[in-house]
Each structure stands twice: as structure tokens, then as C-alpha cells.
Design a protein around this motif. Structure first.
Motif: not given
Length: 494
Positions: A313-322
């Protein structure tokens, strides 16, 4: 930031101008007024020119009479009363009056009045002053003090004397000196014809602008639009401009609709991607809470699964933020682009390989670099790192059976601009041709179940493409000859 259709719809509604302020009327009055003013000025000028021409003709005829008289009688005999009167008698014109005046303005001889002493001094007369200065002169429509008739005077200087001829202003002379008004009728007819042509042209322009205005009103009010208005536009420069405006509108509308679709799809996909790990975490924690006597090894296993899902989930949120950051710098005028600095790409590639060295070794993938000694671009260091890190991670996760990861770079020129072209390729199983054009789409997966099991978010290549575009380049996906996937992209050279 670029203007969106949503921003446009928030503005005040378009209010059509009243008919009294129609474009055609304003255009017709402005152009027609200028043309009418020109026609009036030309007519006045032509009238004065025509009248001056007639006066010059009469003045020339009287000048000719003066010259013939002096040449016939001679300069010595011109002041002789008998010779003077004899010549005037035999060369008489209807109403003609001839006078001989000295340089001081005194009348020496006059064909009308023998008592010249009573005629007064003529030095201040206009035709006399002109004759003294220029050799000849005339005066129009001046009343004689002796005869009380109105004359046209023409004077000619001959050494010390001035010969002046005058004709009375009869009805016939008045008509002959009037300007010919025929040109006025021609001017009137021509003005009328041009007015009709001007009305037709302005009506045509106004009609076509009305079509474009109708299209704008319908677009503003959100009514259903068709292509009938486009078919009614003229096949000329005005039609080209109108077509361009309409095409820009359709492109803007389709672009906004596409953005709305992508955002909706992104929201749905993000919710779907987050729902799976969130449900897993919820299930594991619920099992732990509902079973307080659960063995420690099983509880630890559940907690490790919760941690793994939270990492996903954290990686997904980071990618969406990018991706959100990349969307914000999509505009060339964005503040983020203004903050770009020179970046050493070779150092970034090496850093990404060092960070993934353990994973590459576990997969048995050997990196191969063919790069120039100096590669520098103007950009954001973290975004350029994300390009190469996501490409390496993608090869590690999905390049099944790959043993080689090749990264090459060459300088190319496109449309007068210089770029660095990077090629990142592997020799794994590759991707089927029908998937190549979709690899850069957000949350696109070639094998959805397998991708999720490998922990992928489906945003890695989307980040790559958007980061490349943010640096003025382009990215494409190709099949590696012999098997594997190749990602080719460009970055603008510093």
C-alpha cells in the motif's frame, strides 16, 4: 497552468449582443463611412479642379488677346489712344473691356471710359498685383466701380505697362465657368454599386461569423453540437480560421473528456488496488483479535503478512504521489520546470544499479552499460532516478529468464534539437505485441494475477513515461530482437 474545459464552464455565461449592435452594421458603417468620406472629398476636390480648369481656359484666352494686341500695335503704339481704340474696335468681343495701366496703377487708356482720370488708381487690384509679381494675373467676379458690372479680369505685364482685358459675368459665361457635374453622377452610381457590393460582403462575413457565434453559444450553454455549422462555413481564410477554432474546441473537449475518463479510471483502479491489501490486513488483524489464544508462530506469520501488505500500500501511494507531481509539472511554465538543474545521468544510473544490485544478483541478471563518458541533462534528479529505477525494477520483476540488462545511450538530433536517446533492454520472455502500446498506461497489467503476486503497482512504466515527457522527451516500448522487452526514451541534452 493550461485552461481546462471545467475552468471555462465556471466563467460567466456568454451573453449575446443585442441586434442593434450587430457586427454587420458596425462593419458596414465603418467601412462605408470611410469610403463615403473619401468619395465626398474626391468630389469636392474634382469640382474645384474642374472649376479652376475652366477659369484657366478663360484666363488663357484673355492672355492671348493681350499678347496679340501688343504684338499687332507694338509697344510704342500701345499707349496711343487712336491706335488702341482702333484695334479694340476691329477686334471686339462681346462685352470686352480693355485697359492699359502703368506700373504705378494709373489707368492710361480704357476702351469703356475715355475720362481715365476718374477711374482711380488700380495698383491694389488683385490682378494688377499678380501681374507685377508674376507677369500675369486674374481676378474672378469683381464689380467695376465705374460700370457697376461684375467682370472677370485678366492682366498681362509688358515692360512698363500692364494690359488688362475683362469680360462681364453674363449667364452664358457663368454657365461656361461652372464645373461639369457629369462626374458627380458617375461617382454617385459607382458609390451605389460599391455600397451594394460592400453590403453583400459584410452580410456574408456577418453570416459566417454568426455561424461561429451560434456554435460558441451552444458550446457555452452545453447544448448538443453537430457538424452542420462547420459545413456552412466558407472555403476561404475566414472559413479556415473558423474551422481551426472549432477544431481546437473539439480537441479541448475530447481532451477534457479523456482526462475525466482517465481520472475516473485512475480512481477506480486505485480503489481496487488498495482494496485488496486493505482487506488482507483487515482479515489478518481480525483473526488475531478474534483468536487471543492463537499460537505465536501463526500470529507472527499474520503480522508479517500485514506488514507486507502495508508495504505494498505504501509503495502504491508513493507511486500515485509521484504521478501527481508529474501531472503538476506537465505545463512548460510550471515552477517545477523552472527549478530544473544540470543532472549527471551516469551517476544516477550507477546509483540505481547499486541500489538494486542484490535483486539483480538474485535473479541472475548482469547489467551491461554502453554510455558516453559525459551525459548531462537539465532536469529533476529524483525524477530521472525514478525513470531508471522503475525500468530496472520492472526487469527484475517481469523479465522472466533474463540474464542481461543492457543500458545504452547515444546523442541524436530531432527537428533541430539535441537529445540523448537511452535504450534499456533485457533478454527475458518479452511482451506480446498487442500489449506494447498499453504498457505505459496507469495500472495496466499484462498478467493481472501474476503482477499482483509479484507486488507490482502497475504504475512503474506510467511514471517512466510521464517523467520522460516532463523532461521534453518521448518513450516507446519495443520487442527486443531475439526475445525480451526494450524501452527506448529520449531526454533533452543540457
Amino acid at each position: 497552468m493550461a485552461t481546462t474545459l471545467k475552468d471555462v464552464t465556471k466563467r460567466e455565461p456568454f451573453t449575446p449582443e443585442p441586434k442593434s449592435k450587430s457586427f454587420q452594421r458596425n462593419l458596414l458603417l465603418s467601412i462605408g463611412g470611410v469610403f463615403l468620406l473619401f468619395a465626398i472629398c474626391f468630389s469636392v476636390y474634382q469640382y474645384k479642379r474642374e472649376k479652376e480648369y475652366k477659369i484657366d481656359i478663360l484666363h488663357s484666352r484673355l492672355q492671348m488677346y493681350n499678347y496679340e494686341m501688343v504684338q499687332t500695335v507694338g509697344m510704342d503704339s500701345i499707349v496711343c489712344s487712336h491706335t488702341f481704340r482702333n484695334y479694340v474696335l476691329h477686334h471686339q468681343m462681346e462685352g470686352l473691356r480693355v485697359s492699359v495701366i502703368d506700373k504705378e496703377g494709373r489707368v492710361i487708356l480704357d476702351s469703356y471710359d475715355t475720362n481715365v482720370k476718374d477711374l482711380g488708381n488700380h495698383l491694389q487690384r488683385r490682378e494688377i498685383q499678380q501681374a507685377l509679381r508674376e507677369g500675369s494675373g486674374y481676378d474672378i467676379k469683381r464689380m467695376s466701380q465705374s460700370t457697376h458690372e461684375t467682370y472677370f479680369y485678366s492682366a498681362t505685364r509688358f515692360d512698363d505697362v500692364i494690359v488688362r482685358a475683362a469680360v462681364p459675368y453674363s449667364a452664358e459665361l457663368t454657365r461656361s465657368l461652372q464645373a461639369d457635374n457629369t462626374y458627380i453622377y458617375y461617382s454617385g452610381v459607382l458609390t451605389l454599386l460599391l455600397g451594394i457590393v460592400l453590403y453583400y460582403i459584410t452580410h456574408r462575413i456577418s453570416r459566417h461569423i454568426g455561424y461561429l457565434r451560434e456554435f460558441a453559444v451552444k458550446a457555452e450553454e452545453g447544448e448538443k453540437l453537430d457538424h452542420e455549422l462547420e459545413r456552412r462555413l466558407p472555403d476561404d481564410e475566414l472559413g479556415d480560421i473558423s474551422h481551426t477554432i472549432i477544431m481546437l474546441y473539439w480537441k479541448l473537449r475530447h481532451s477534457e473528456e479523456e482526462k475525466v475518463r482517465i481520472k475516473r479510471q485512475l480512481t477506480q483502479n486505485a480503489a481496487h488496488e488498495l482494496k485488496t491489501p486493505a482487506a488482507s490486513i483487515h482479515g489478518y488483524l481480525e483473526s488475531i483479535i478474534d483468536n487471543p489464544d492463537m499460537p505465536e508462530d501463526k500470529k507472527k506469520h499474520f503480522l508479517e503478512r500485514c506488514f507486507a501488505q502495508s508495504e505494498r500500500m505504501n509503495k502504491l501511494l508513493l507511486d500515485m504521489s509521484a504521478l501527481t507531481k508529474l501531472d503538476e509539472i506537465d505545463d512548460d511554465r510550471s515552477e517545477a520546470r523552472q527549478a530544473y538543474r544540470p543532472v549527471d545521468v551516469l551517476q544516477i544510473i550507477q546509483s540505481a544499479l547499486d541500489d538494486t544490485a542484490l535483486q539483480l544478483q538474485e535473479k541472475g541478471i548482469v547489467p551491461s552499460l554502453q554510455l558516453p563518458q559525459h551525459v548531462e541533462v537539465l532536469g529533476d534528479q529524483s525524477l530521472i532516478y525514478s525513470i531508471f529505477r522503475n525500468l530496472i525494477d520492472n526487469a527484475i520483476a517481469y523479465a522472466t529468464g533474463a540474464s542481461l540488462l543492457s543500458i545504452t545511450c547515444a546523442e541524436v538530433e530531432k527537428e533541430g534539437r539535441h537529445f540523448y536517446e537511452f535504450i534499456v533492454s533485457d533478454n527475458g520472455q518479452g511482451v506480446e505485441a498487442q500489449h506494447l502500446t498499453h504498457l505505459f498506461e496507469r495500472f495496466y497489467r499484462v498478467d493481472k494475477g501474476r503482477s499482483r503476486k509479484l507486488g507490482g503497482t502497475g504504475l512503474g512504466l506510467a511514471i517512466v513515461k510521464n517523467a520522460v515527457v516532463a523532461h521534453g522527451g518521448q518513450a516507446t516500448a519495443l520487442s527486443t530482437p531475439g526475445g525480451g522487452l526494450t524501452i527506448r526514451f529520449t531526454l533533452a541534452r543540457f
